[in-house]
Motif scaffolding. Structure first.
Motif, PDB file in Angstrom:
ATOM      1  N   VAL A  96      40.587  58.085  37.968  1.00 34.87           N
ATOM      2  CA  VAL A  96      39.570  57.271  37.312  1.00 34.87           C
ATOM      3  C   VAL A  96      39.561  57.077  36.087  1.00 34.87           C
ATOM      4  O   VAL A  96      39.676  57.599  35.057  1.00 34.87           O
ATOM      5  CB  VAL A  96      38.262  57.957  37.495  1.00 34.87           C
ATOM      6  CG1 VAL A  96      36.819  57.359  37.298  1.00 34.87           C
ATOM      7  CG2 VAL A  96      38.217  58.707  38.995  1.00 34.87           C
ATOM      8  N   GLN A  97      39.792  55.432  35.754  1.00 36.32           N
ATOM      9  CA  GLN A  97      40.215  54.932  34.515  1.00 36.32           C
ATOM     10  C   GLN A  97      39.146  53.779  34.223  1.00 36.32           C
ATOM     11  O   GLN A  97      38.582  53.122  35.225  1.00 36.32           O
ATOM     12  CB  GLN A  97      41.746  54.306  34.412  1.00 36.32           C
ATOM     13  CG  GLN A  97      42.658  55.286  35.011  1.00 36.32           C
ATOM     14  CD  GLN A  97      43.869  54.714  34.797  1.00 36.32           C
ATOM     15  OE1 GLN A  97      44.178  53.412  35.332  1.00 36.32           O
ATOM     16  NE2 GLN A  97      44.941  55.410  34.286  1.00 36.32           N
ATOM     17  N   PRO A  98      38.746  53.571  32.974  1.00 38.99           N
ATOM     18  CA  PRO A  98      37.669  52.607  32.748  1.00 38.99           C
ATOM     19  C   PRO A  98      38.221  51.105  33.199  1.00 38.99           C
ATOM     20  O   PRO A  98      39.272  50.933  32.916  1.00 38.99           O
ATOM     21  CB  PRO A  98      37.581  52.813  31.258  1.00 38.99           C
ATOM     22  CG  PRO A  98      38.884  53.532  30.584  1.00 38.99           C
ATOM     23  CD  PRO A  98      39.225  54.302  31.868  1.00 38.99           C
ATOM     24  N   PRO A  99      37.470  50.356  33.869  1.00 35.95           N
ATOM     25  CA  PRO A  99      37.445  49.061  34.176  1.00 35.95           C
ATOM     26  C   PRO A  99      37.678  48.274  32.808  1.00 35.95           C
ATOM     27  O   PRO A  99      36.717  48.244  32.025  1.00 35.95           O
ATOM     28  CB  PRO A  99      36.691  48.568  35.053  1.00 35.95           C
ATOM     29  CG  PRO A  99      35.237  49.617  34.689  1.00 35.95           C
ATOM     30  CD  PRO A  99      35.748  51.024  34.325  1.00 35.95           C
ATOM     31  N   VAL A 100      38.599  47.087  32.825  1.00 29.34           N
ATOM     32  CA  VAL A 100      38.740  46.348  31.704  1.00 29.34           C
ATOM     33  C   VAL A 100      38.928  44.960  32.270  1.00 29.34           C
ATOM     34  O   VAL A 100      39.762  44.585  33.012  1.00 29.34           O
ATOM     35  CB  VAL A 100      40.142  46.647  30.787  1.00 29.34           C
ATOM     36  CG1 VAL A 100      40.248  45.782  29.921  1.00 29.34           C
ATOM     37  CG2 VAL A 100      39.880  47.914  30.121  1.00 29.34           C
ATOM     38  N   LEU A 101      38.352  44.014  31.667  1.00 31.15           N
ATOM     39  CA  LEU A 101      38.423  42.671  32.019  1.00 31.15           C
ATOM     40  C   LEU A 101      39.281  41.825  30.860  1.00 31.15           C
ATOM     41  O   LEU A 101      38.699  41.916  29.661  1.00 31.15           O
ATOM     42  CB  LEU A 101      36.882  41.695  32.153  1.00 31.15           C
ATOM     43  CG  LEU A 101      36.968  40.400  32.272  1.00 31.15           C
ATOM     44  CD1 LEU A 101      37.923  40.031  33.337  1.00 31.15           C
ATOM     45  CD2 LEU A 101      35.647  39.664  32.178  1.00 31.15           C
ATOM     46  N   LEU A 102      40.636  41.405  31.229  1.00 27.52           N
ATOM     47  CA  LEU A 102      41.289  40.741  30.160  1.00 27.52           C
ATOM     48  C   LEU A 102      41.099  39.387  30.241  1.00 27.52           C
ATOM     49  O   LEU A 102      41.274  38.781  31.176  1.00 27.52           O
ATOM     50  CB  LEU A 102      42.735  41.111  30.209  1.00 27.52           C
ATOM     51  CG  LEU A 102      43.769  40.602  29.454  1.00 27.52           C
ATOM     52  CD1 LEU A 102      43.558  40.924  28.142  1.00 27.52           C
ATOM     53  CD2 LEU A 102      45.252  40.829  30.091  1.00 27.52           C
ATOM     54  N   ALA A 103      40.217  38.711  29.055  1.00 26.94           N
ATOM     55  CA  ALA A 103      39.962  37.455  29.048  1.00 26.94           C
ATOM     56  C   ALA A 103      41.146  36.654  28.528  1.00 26.94           C
ATOM     57  O   ALA A 103      41.513  36.530  27.438  1.00 26.94           O
ATOM     58  CB  ALA A 103      38.636  37.177  28.323  1.00 26.94           C
ATOM     59  N   ALA A 104      41.810  36.014  29.569  1.00 32.50           N
ATOM     60  CA  ALA A 104      42.995  35.200  29.086  1.00 32.50           C
ATOM     61  C   ALA A 104      42.658  33.703  28.742  1.00 32.50           C
ATOM     62  O   ALA A 104      41.711  33.034  29.149  1.00 32.50           O
ATOM     63  CB  ALA A 104      44.099  34.800  30.166  1.00 32.50           C
TER      64      ALA A 104
END
Length: 408
Positions: free
Chosen positions: A99-107
């Motif tokens: 279980v890992q923290p979700p990350v949104l990478l804004a390109a």
């Protein structure tokens, strides 16, 4: 007219480049077993270099099939979590129960595809559940889908975060830092449960009044209507987005390459020499770089013009004048989101001081939730790729994300 002229030239040269590629393949079959130079090898190298000196308009593959998690290599699968006309929320799903923290990478939406952040994605995948804003090529978006401006980009980030759900974190690289900060402020004001737990802004133009770079100065040399008259073109037939107004990716690439043309010339000379000498590893490094660098992505005209005007000319965000639709953006609304700003000492695109300005704008975030990292010895791209990104910058990003995840 400009885009049509470019397309005609590309169509005219396409047969010769395909022929060069084929002839090079034939010559490769004639290579001797030894590593000595040969006429066949020299010919094949020349043909390959010529065939590669071209632009493409299709997104390269990310090519991330496996990644190490907790000392174990796990499979990675790309999935579309949400698809919209101008972009896909791309999820890199890992075959693991961790279980890992979700990350949104804004390109960035700035002339290249989101695959330019391939190394950033690969590194984040070790300790995070990664999503990417995979922006589409505007010339492939039919006209009936309407326009896509800076406000639309900001709303799209909010929609993507809502799709991921509560507990997500957002990492914005370069250009989207303004939209990422605006989206976070609006979500905080609305008490949106999907507001990011942490926000990392990396080498972004939050306040371009600070230490203006050549890029900043060029944006202010002419009024915005000059940019519209001279740099905006309509997509020609037969592309799906025919008649859509765009800022062509080939113009952005030409601007980048004109900043250091001799370097690019020398790289292609080195590619030829490596191929002739049979130095495949060195040749592959140059091949892979230019496969990515020469893949261009057209920008919607609305987004390009609004970014130039509101970010680089009138500085709406730091002046407190930025709006999204009819709503004013107030960074002081952000209270519970941890903030990390990252800058590169030698960044000649987004200078030192322009990103850290977000710290003062977000005045309601408690001091222990604020962090700034100035990385010595790196330029713009070194902030999110390369050895110092992996060994010095990424550990700070990971620490902020995981600490914020534990607090929430």
């Amino acid at each position: 007219m400009l885009y049509r002229a470019y397309q005609n030239n590309a169509d005219l040269l396409s047969p010769s480049r395909l022929a060069a590629q084929h002839l090079g393949n034939v010559a490769n079959a004639l290579w001797p077993a030894s590593t000595e130079r040969s006429i066949a090898r020299s010919f094949a190298a020349a043909m390959e270099v010529y065939s590669r000196m071209r632009l493409t308009h299709s997104r390269p593959a990310y090519g991330i099939e496996r990644v190490e998690v907790d000392g174990e290599a796990v499979a990675v699968t790309e999935e579309a979590a949400l698809v919209s006309p101008f972009g896909t929320l791309l999820h890199f799903r890992k075959d693991t129960r961790a279980v890992q923290p979700p990350v949104l990478l804004a390109a960035p939406l700035s002339g290249h595809f989101a695959t330019l952040l391939r190394e950033t994605v690969r590194t984040l995948l070790h300790h995070h559940d990664v999503y990417v804003t995979d922006w589409h090529n505007a010339r492939d978006v039919p006209l009936w889908h309407g326009g896509f401006g800076l406000d639309d980009y900001t709303r799209q980030l909010i929609r993507f975060l809502e799709t991921i759900g509560p507990g997500a974190h957002m990492v914005a690289v370069c250009q989207p830092c303004v939209a990422a900060l605006a989206a976070t402020a609006l979500m905080a004001e609305d008490d949106n449960p999907a507001a990011p737990s942490s926000l990392t802004l990396m080498a972004g133009p939050v306040d371009c009044r600070v230490n203006p770079t050549l890029v900043n100065k060029l944006a202010n040399e002419r009024p915005i209507d000059w940019f519209e008259r001279n740099l905006i073109s309509r997509v020609p037939w037969p592309h799906a987005g025919v008649m859509r107004r765009v800022y062509p990716g080939f113009l952005q690439l030409a601007a980048f390459m004109s900043m250091n043309p001799e370097r690019h010339k020398q790289q292609f000379i080195k590619l030829y020499e490596h191929l002739v000498d049979g130095e495949t590893d060195q040749a592959d490094t140059i091949r892979h770089f230019y496969d990515e660098y020469l893949a261009v992505n057209d920008l919607p005209a609305e987004f390009y013009l609004q970014t130039v005007e509101r970010v680089f000319q009138t500085y709406d965000l730091p002046r407190g004048a930025l709006t999204v639709g009819d709503r004013k953006v107030d960074p002081s609304s952000i209270r519970r989101t941890a903030l990390l700003t990252v800058e590169g000492e030698r960044d000649d695109i987004c200078a030192v001081g322009q990103t850290v300005a977000a710290q003062d704008l977000c005045m309601s975030i408690r001091p222990y939730l604020k962090t700034h990292h100035l990385q010595a010895g790196v330029g713009h791209y070194g902030v999110f790729s390369g050895s110092k990104w992996n060994t010095q910058i990424y550990p700070r990003v990971r620490e902020v994300i995981h600490t914020a995840a534990e607090m929430h």
